[in-house]
Design a protein around this motif. Sequence first.
Motif, mmCIF file in Angstrom:
data_model
loop_
_atom_site.group_PDB
_atom_site.id
_atom_site.type_symbol
_atom_site.label_atom_id
_atom_site.label_comp_id
_atom_site.label_asym_id
_atom_site.label_seq_id
_atom_site.Cartn_x
_atom_site.Cartn_y
_atom_site.Cartn_z
ATOM 1 N N PHE A 36 11.018 -9.117 0.354
ATOM 2 C CA PHE A 36 10.613 -7.597 0.060
ATOM 3 C C PHE A 36 11.040 -7.351 -1.407
ATOM 4 C CE2 PHE A 36 10.754 -5.424 4.355
ATOM 5 C CZ PHE A 36 9.689 -5.882 4.519
ATOM 6 N N HIS A 37 11.909 -8.088 -1.969
ATOM 7 C CA HIS A 37 12.486 -7.859 -3.334
ATOM 8 C C HIS A 37 12.131 -9.011 -4.292
ATOM 9 C CE1 HIS A 37 14.910 -5.553 -0.683
ATOM 10 N NE2 HIS A 37 15.024 -4.736 -1.606
ATOM 11 N N GLU A 38 11.524 -10.138 -3.896
ATOM 12 C CA GLU A 38 11.142 -11.043 -4.512
ATOM 13 C C GLU A 38 9.730 -11.509 -4.614
ATOM 14 O OE1 GLU A 38 13.493 -14.590 -3.455
ATOM 15 O OE2 GLU A 38 15.433 -13.804 -4.129
ATOM 16 N N ASP A 39 8.979 -11.206 -3.582
ATOM 17 C CA ASP A 39 7.480 -11.459 -3.695
ATOM 18 C C ASP A 39 6.657 -10.361 -4.197
ATOM 19 O OD1 ASP A 39 7.670 -13.981 -2.045
ATOM 20 O OD2 ASP A 39 8.119 -12.630 -0.242
ATOM 21 N N ASP A 40 5.800 -10.641 -4.998
ATOM 22 C CA ASP A 40 5.035 -9.865 -5.922
ATOM 23 C C ASP A 40 3.762 -9.191 -5.295
ATOM 24 O OD1 ASP A 40 3.656 -8.136 -7.729
ATOM 25 O OD2 ASP A 40 3.836 -9.627 -9.201
ATOM 26 N N SER A 91 14.966 0.950 3.201
ATOM 27 C CA SER A 91 15.887 0.755 4.376
ATOM 28 C C SER A 91 17.016 -0.230 3.967
ATOM 29 C CB SER A 91 15.084 0.127 5.280
ATOM 30 O OG SER A 91 14.232 1.260 5.936
ATOM 31 N N GLN A 92 18.262 -0.092 4.426
ATOM 32 C CA GLN A 92 19.221 -0.942 4.359
ATOM 33 C C GLN A 92 19.338 -2.185 5.249
ATOM 34 O OE1 GLN A 92 21.383 -0.678 1.365
ATOM 35 N NE2 GLN A 92 19.569 1.004 1.135
ATOM 36 N N GLY A 132 9.843 -5.043 -5.194
ATOM 37 C CA GLY A 132 9.502 -6.497 -5.848
ATOM 38 C C GLY A 132 10.168 -6.620 -7.117
ATOM 39 N N PRO A 133 9.832 -7.916 -7.478
ATOM 40 C CA PRO A 133 10.497 -8.284 -8.729
ATOM 41 C C PRO A 133 10.427 -7.280 -9.965
ATOM 42 C CG PRO A 133 9.110 -9.991 -8.212
ATOM 43 C CD PRO A 133 8.999 -8.948 -7.397
ATOM 44 N N GLY A 134 11.455 -6.620 -10.516
ATOM 45 C CA GLY A 134 11.553 -5.521 -11.462
ATOM 46 C C GLY A 134 11.310 -4.225 -10.991
ATOM 47 N N ARG A 135 11.226 -3.929 -9.544
ATOM 48 C CA ARG A 135 10.871 -2.733 -9.215
ATOM 49 C C ARG A 135 12.068 -2.210 -8.218
ATOM 50 N NH1 ARG A 135 5.291 -1.814 -9.209
ATOM 51 N NH2 ARG A 135 4.107 -3.657 -9.936
ATOM 52 N N HIS A 167 0.927 -3.576 9.056
ATOM 53 C CA HIS A 167 2.007 -2.435 8.764
ATOM 54 C C HIS A 167 3.239 -3.127 8.069
ATOM 55 C CE1 HIS A 167 5.585 -0.212 10.202
ATOM 56 N NE2 HIS A 167 4.808 0.606 9.450
ATOM 57 N N SER A 168 3.646 -2.578 7.117
ATOM 58 C CA SER A 168 5.006 -2.840 6.366
ATOM 59 C C SER A 168 4.971 -4.410 5.985
ATOM 60 C CB SER A 168 6.147 -2.536 7.270
ATOM 61 O OG SER A 168 7.299 -2.697 6.411
ATOM 62 N N MET A 169 5.941 -5.032 6.198
ATOM 63 C CA MET A 169 5.902 -6.521 6.076
ATOM 64 C C MET A 169 4.413 -7.317 6.599
ATOM 65 S SD MET A 169 8.124 -9.532 8.094
ATOM 66 C CE MET A 169 6.969 -9.619 9.592
ATOM 67 N N GLY A 170 3.727 -6.844 7.533
ATOM 68 C CA GLY A 170 2.584 -7.189 7.827
ATOM 69 C C GLY A 170 1.458 -6.904 6.976
#
Length: 283
Positions: A203-207, A148-149, A140-143, A110-113
């Motif tokens: 979440f923002h760097e892994d593809d 959530s903050q 992810g990259p470019g997305r 789930h989510s991160m999982g």
Amino acid sequence: MSSTFLHGGNVFANGIRQHYLRYGPGAGSAGERSTRPAIVLIPGITSPAITWGFVGEVLGSRFDTFILDVRGRGLSSASDTLDYSLDAQADDIAAFVSALDLDAFSLLGHSMGARIAARAAGRIERGLRSVVLVDPPASGPGRRPYPSQLPWYVDSIALARKGMDAQAMSQFCPTWTFEQRQLRAEWLHTCDERAVLASFKGFHEDDFFADAARLNVPSLLVTAERGDVVRPEDVDELQGATPSMLHTRVPDAGHMIPWDNEAGFYAALGDFLGAPVSLRKPA
């Protein structure tokens, strides 16, 4: 209603202590259970294994089910120097299923999982039968960024470390039941802030999309009707890259799908894992 909880345990795998909770059918169902793959359930960014216990109780009625404490959460290893990257988490899963010598199993994340499951799938040499991705962050990259903050996580963990109750948790989880908020208030302090920061950054760097496209076992994407974690265009892209990927959207549910619509969550799984499950009525 009799419990399907069997026991908690720890294994030393990938250089750390990995804690898990195990659920399963009674002794009379052992033969039937052995014909189905086990389930390895990987929770999200601030969800220790015990917070998924209510799901384990239901899955355990038909499957040998293991719910993990991801490193830096619950009773698994945590430290100021531990690697909390997605790669390390994926290696944990591969080492966990090897340490338990599971012959046939499915990953349900789930989510991160879900992101951990997608990356781990490519590192598991034998036994993996299928993967279920439950509302994985489509950032992810470019997305677009994850909706959530970060302060939502950091602030609640800080309060939990001091001590909080269900009432205090209501400012963060206002729609949850008292029991759900109380359990989160009890266990949230076990989430290492370093682990959460690293995962949120990931979440923002892994593809994730690249990991999902490399899946070579049957896969099911389960998404929430409400919220902005997985949009219809994300589903289209994921299924375009992996045409065999199935998809079910759960109505009346936000990102924490089983918390919002538990029956709908089990219905979304259908018989994908080898047998259907549903909410059990009290005996």
